[in-house]
Write a protein that holds these residues in place. Sequence first.
Motif, PDB file in Angstrom:
ATOM      1  N   VAL A 196      34.948  -1.795  66.118  1.00  0.00           N
ATOM      2  CA  VAL A 196      35.316  -2.304  67.353  1.00  0.00           C
ATOM      3  C   VAL A 196      35.273  -1.292  68.310  1.00  0.00           C
ATOM      4  CG1 VAL A 196      36.475  -4.383  66.371  1.00  0.00           C
ATOM      5  CG2 VAL A 196      37.653  -2.260  66.797  1.00  0.00           C
ATOM      6  N   GLY A 197      35.326  -1.488  69.434  1.00  0.00           N
ATOM      7  CA  GLY A 197      35.257  -0.513  70.599  1.00  0.00           C
ATOM      8  C   GLY A 197      34.263   0.539  70.295  1.00  0.00           C
ATOM      9  N   ASP A 198      34.760   2.103  70.413  1.00  0.00           N
ATOM     10  CA  ASP A 198      33.955   3.042  70.188  1.00  0.00           C
ATOM     11  C   ASP A 198      33.078   3.026  68.934  1.00  0.00           C
ATOM     12  OD1 ASP A 198      34.956   3.906  72.540  1.00  0.00           O
ATOM     13  OD2 ASP A 198      36.307   5.534  71.811  1.00  0.00           O
ATOM     14  N   ALA A 199      33.618   2.591  67.827  1.00  0.00           N
ATOM     15  CA  ALA A 199      33.071   2.590  66.461  1.00  0.00           C
ATOM     16  C   ALA A 199      31.863   1.680  66.692  1.00  0.00           C
ATOM     17  CB  ALA A 199      34.245   1.941  65.416  1.00  0.00           C
ATOM     18  N   LYS A 200      31.972   0.518  67.304  1.00  0.00           N
ATOM     19  CA  LYS A 200      30.741  -0.621  67.361  1.00  0.00           C
ATOM     20  C   LYS A 200      29.880   0.029  68.415  1.00  0.00           C
ATOM     21  CE  LYS A 200      29.905  -5.150  68.662  1.00  0.00           C
ATOM     22  NZ  LYS A 200      30.391  -6.580  69.461  1.00  0.00           N
ATOM     23  N   GLU A 201      30.117   0.793  69.372  1.00  0.00           N
ATOM     24  CA  GLU A 201      29.279   1.248  70.211  1.00  0.00           C
ATOM     25  C   GLU A 201      28.510   2.449  69.550  1.00  0.00           C
ATOM     26  OE1 GLU A 201      30.898   2.659  73.792  1.00  0.00           O
ATOM     27  OE2 GLU A 201      31.680   0.845  74.530  1.00  0.00           O
ATOM     28  N   LYS A 202      29.173   3.171  69.116  1.00  0.00           N
ATOM     29  CA  LYS A 202      28.395   4.386  68.124  1.00  0.00           C
ATOM     30  C   LYS A 202      27.546   3.589  67.157  1.00  0.00           C
ATOM     31  CE  LYS A 202      31.819   7.732  68.837  1.00  0.00           C
ATOM     32  NZ  LYS A 202      33.001   8.733  67.951  1.00  0.00           N
ATOM     33  N   GLY A 203      28.154   2.718  66.451  1.00  0.00           N
ATOM     34  CA  GLY A 203      27.078   2.019  65.328  1.00  0.00           C
ATOM     35  C   GLY A 203      25.859   1.417  65.991  1.00  0.00           C
ATOM     36  N   GLU A 204      25.774   0.636  67.005  1.00  0.00           N
ATOM     37  CA  GLU A 204      24.704   0.008  67.811  1.00  0.00           C
ATOM     38  C   GLU A 204      23.974   1.008  68.200  1.00  0.00           C
ATOM     39  OE1 GLU A 204      26.584  -2.510  70.647  1.00  0.00           O
ATOM     40  OE2 GLU A 204      26.941  -4.004  69.177  1.00  0.00           O
ATOM     41  N   ALA A 205      24.209   2.171  68.856  1.00  0.00           N
ATOM     42  CA  ALA A 205      23.440   3.257  69.177  1.00  0.00           C
ATOM     43  C   ALA A 205      22.491   4.198  68.101  1.00  0.00           C
ATOM     44  CB  ALA A 205      24.360   4.271  70.030  1.00  0.00           C
ATOM     45  N   ARG A 206      23.338   4.166  66.846  1.00  0.00           N
ATOM     46  CA  ARG A 206      22.774   4.555  65.633  1.00  0.00           C
ATOM     47  C   ARG A 206      21.458   3.476  65.423  1.00  0.00           C
ATOM     48  NH1 ARG A 206      20.353   8.921  63.840  1.00  0.00           N
ATOM     49  NH2 ARG A 206      20.200   8.989  61.628  1.00  0.00           N
ATOM     50  N   LEU A 207      21.864   2.404  65.188  1.00  0.00           N
ATOM     51  CA  LEU A 207      20.871   1.421  64.686  1.00  0.00           C
ATOM     52  C   LEU A 207      19.708   1.479  65.768  1.00  0.00           C
ATOM     53  CD1 LEU A 207      23.171  -1.741  63.912  1.00  0.00           C
ATOM     54  CD2 LEU A 207      21.790  -0.084  62.357  1.00  0.00           C
ATOM     55  N   LYS A 208      20.244   1.349  66.922  1.00  0.00           N
ATOM     56  CA  LYS A 208      18.980   1.471  67.961  1.00  0.00           C
ATOM     57  C   LYS A 208      18.033   2.659  67.701  1.00  0.00           C
ATOM     58  CE  LYS A 208      17.841   1.330  72.985  1.00  0.00           C
ATOM     59  NZ  LYS A 208      18.523   1.148  74.331  1.00  0.00           N
ATOM     60  N   GLU A 209      18.526   3.890  67.611  1.00  0.00           N
ATOM     61  CA  GLU A 209      17.916   5.295  67.270  1.00  0.00           C
ATOM     62  C   GLU A 209      17.018   5.013  66.214  1.00  0.00           C
ATOM     63  OE1 GLU A 209      19.054   9.858  67.245  1.00  0.00           O
ATOM     64  OE2 GLU A 209      20.618   8.411  66.224  1.00  0.00           O
ATOM     65  N   LEU A 210      17.610   4.545  65.097  1.00  0.00           N
ATOM     66  CA  LEU A 210      17.018   4.506  63.832  1.00  0.00           C
ATOM     67  C   LEU A 210      15.778   3.590  64.046  1.00  0.00           C
ATOM     68  CD1 LEU A 210      20.024   4.341  61.218  1.00  0.00           C
ATOM     69  CD2 LEU A 210      18.237   6.072  61.532  1.00  0.00           C
ATOM     70  N   ALA A 211      16.029   2.279  64.889  1.00  0.00           N
ATOM     71  CA  ALA A 211      14.950   1.457  64.774  1.00  0.00           C
ATOM     72  C   ALA A 211      13.820   2.237  65.380  1.00  0.00           C
ATOM     73  CB  ALA A 211      15.246   0.177  65.442  1.00  0.00           C
ATOM     74  N   GLU A 212      14.242   2.706  66.623  1.00  0.00           N
ATOM     75  CA  GLU A 212      13.120   3.353  67.504  1.00  0.00           C
ATOM     76  C   GLU A 212      12.426   4.825  66.725  1.00  0.00           C
ATOM     77  OE1 GLU A 212      15.158   4.859  71.000  1.00  0.00           O
ATOM     78  OE2 GLU A 212      15.187   3.024  71.805  1.00  0.00           O
ATOM     79  N   MET A 213      13.062   5.454  65.825  1.00  0.00           N
ATOM     80  CA  MET A 213      12.387   6.459  65.146  1.00  0.00           C
ATOM     81  C   MET A 213      11.361   5.916  64.012  1.00  0.00           C
ATOM     82  SD  MET A 213      15.791   8.831  64.498  1.00  0.00           S
ATOM     83  CE  MET A 213      15.142   9.881  63.335  1.00  0.00           C
ATOM     84  N   THR A 214      11.525   4.770  63.257  1.00  0.00           N
ATOM     85  CA  THR A 214      10.942   4.210  62.438  1.00  0.00           C
ATOM     86  C   THR A 214       9.857   3.054  62.903  1.00  0.00           C
ATOM     87  OG1 THR A 214      12.715   2.533  61.735  1.00  0.00           O
ATOM     88  CG2 THR A 214      12.610   4.447  60.583  1.00  0.00           C
ATOM     89  N   ARG A 215       9.969   2.768  64.170  1.00  0.00           N
ATOM     90  CA  ARG A 215       9.093   1.820  64.826  1.00  0.00           C
ATOM     91  C   ARG A 215       7.857   2.372  64.992  1.00  0.00           C
ATOM     92  NH1 ARG A 215      11.620   0.019  69.514  1.00  0.00           N
ATOM     93  NH2 ARG A 215      13.260  -0.958  68.229  1.00  0.00           N
ATOM     94  N   PRO A 216       6.464   1.662  64.997  1.00  0.00           N
ATOM     95  CA  PRO A 216       5.345   2.368  65.097  1.00  0.00           C
ATOM     96  C   PRO A 216       5.217   2.323  66.875  1.00  0.00           C
ATOM     97  CG  PRO A 216       4.724   0.623  63.456  1.00  0.00           C
ATOM     98  CD  PRO A 216       6.249   0.524  63.802  1.00  0.00           C
ATOM     99  N   LYS A 217       4.871   3.499  67.475  1.00  0.00           N
ATOM    100  CA  LYS A 217       5.000   3.499  68.700  1.00  0.00           C
ATOM    101  C   LYS A 217       4.268   2.561  69.694  1.00  0.00           C
ATOM    102  CE  LYS A 217       5.829   8.619  68.465  1.00  0.00           C
ATOM    103  NZ  LYS A 217       7.083   8.362  68.612  1.00  0.00           N
ATOM    104  N   ASN A 218       3.055   1.983  69.072  1.00  0.00           N
ATOM    105  CA  ASN A 218       2.307   1.213  69.814  1.00  0.00           C
ATOM    106  C   ASN A 218       2.591  -0.484  69.378  1.00  0.00           C
ATOM    107  OD1 ASN A 218       1.350   1.031  67.146  1.00  0.00           O
ATOM    108  ND2 ASN A 218      -0.642   0.975  67.472  1.00  0.00           N
ATOM    109  N   TYR A 219       3.737  -0.640  68.576  1.00  0.00           N
ATOM    110  CA  TYR A 219       4.338  -2.076  68.535  1.00  0.00           C
ATOM    111  C   TYR A 219       5.046  -2.600  69.648  1.00  0.00           C
ATOM    112  CZ  TYR A 219       6.373  -5.967  66.132  1.00  0.00           C
ATOM    113  OH  TYR A 219       6.880  -7.217  65.792  1.00  0.00           O
ATOM    114  N   GLU A 220       4.651  -3.706  70.008  1.00  0.00           N
ATOM    115  CA  GLU A 220       5.442  -4.481  71.078  1.00  0.00           C
ATOM    116  C   GLU A 220       5.323  -5.865  70.526  1.00  0.00           C
ATOM    117  OE1 GLU A 220       6.195  -5.057  75.753  1.00  0.00           O
ATOM    118  OE2 GLU A 220       4.771  -3.328  74.920  1.00  0.00           O
ATOM    119  N   CYS A 221       6.413  -6.539  70.365  1.00  0.00           N
ATOM    120  CA  CYS A 221       6.530  -7.853  69.837  1.00  0.00           C
ATOM    121  C   CYS A 221       6.660  -8.987  71.060  1.00  0.00           C
ATOM    122  CB  CYS A 221       7.721  -8.117  69.086  1.00  0.00           C
ATOM    123  SG  CYS A 221       7.950 -10.084  68.187  1.00  0.00           S
TER     124      CYS A 221
END
Length: 239
Positions: free
Chosen positions: A116-141
């Motif tokens: 909750v609060g900051d912990a949730k924001e940090k968790g969501e930010a890390r998930l987004k970062e990991l997703a972008e790092m592992t997603r093929p650059k030319n992929y768009e759904c």
Amino acid sequence: MTTKLTYNQFRSAHKGTPKKELSKLWSEYKEGTYSFPAQEEPEIQEQSVDETPVEEETPVTELSTEEEIHSQMKIADMVSEEHPDLLKDEEPSMNDLCKEYDKLRLRMEKFAFKFVGDAKEKGEARLKELAEMTRPKNYECSPTDSWKIWFGPTSLCLLINTTKMLGFRVTRGWWQKNYQTTIYVDRELLPNNDIIKREVTKLANSGRYVPRTPVVGVECKLPRGVKDIKLRGGQSGDN
């Protein structure tokens, strides 16, 4: 003149003589062209003859633990300056990053009261970062992309965007929670995982496989309920 002194004896008789000059005198002595000044030729003690110059050994001093660590750090600094990339940690693999993504996603779902609060924001930010790092650059759904899912005999499943030819590793639990009621997907139940493994290998070799669950609404835009199905133009009773 025959050489009678060993090199060590000769050196002892010329204490204080610079090394370069001593080497020259020794050569002259062996050739018989050097004579000691009167009454200065040393007394020869009986011992084995060894004319090979012997370098003095440098005493070995044991380093303390702190000194050894400091020495290693200095070496690392020197190497790092000459080869900046040599001592860097190896970059995390695609599989490691994807495992981190799914592990964090599951923790945030299971222990939502902790995030909750900051912990949730940090968790969501890390998930987004990991997703972008592992997603093929030319992929768009796109919401109109076609999909198929293969269910094996275990919880492991393979979800493929057949329009973009990109596969994701998913589980039955993830599918049931997010897309169990969707109709815009081809479903196939397999007796074993062999076909899934072959398809995963083929996709991975072409860089079209992501070994984690897709980001709902970003990487997978299948309708999630009756309302979404109707918005797409279908009916909840479609097969």
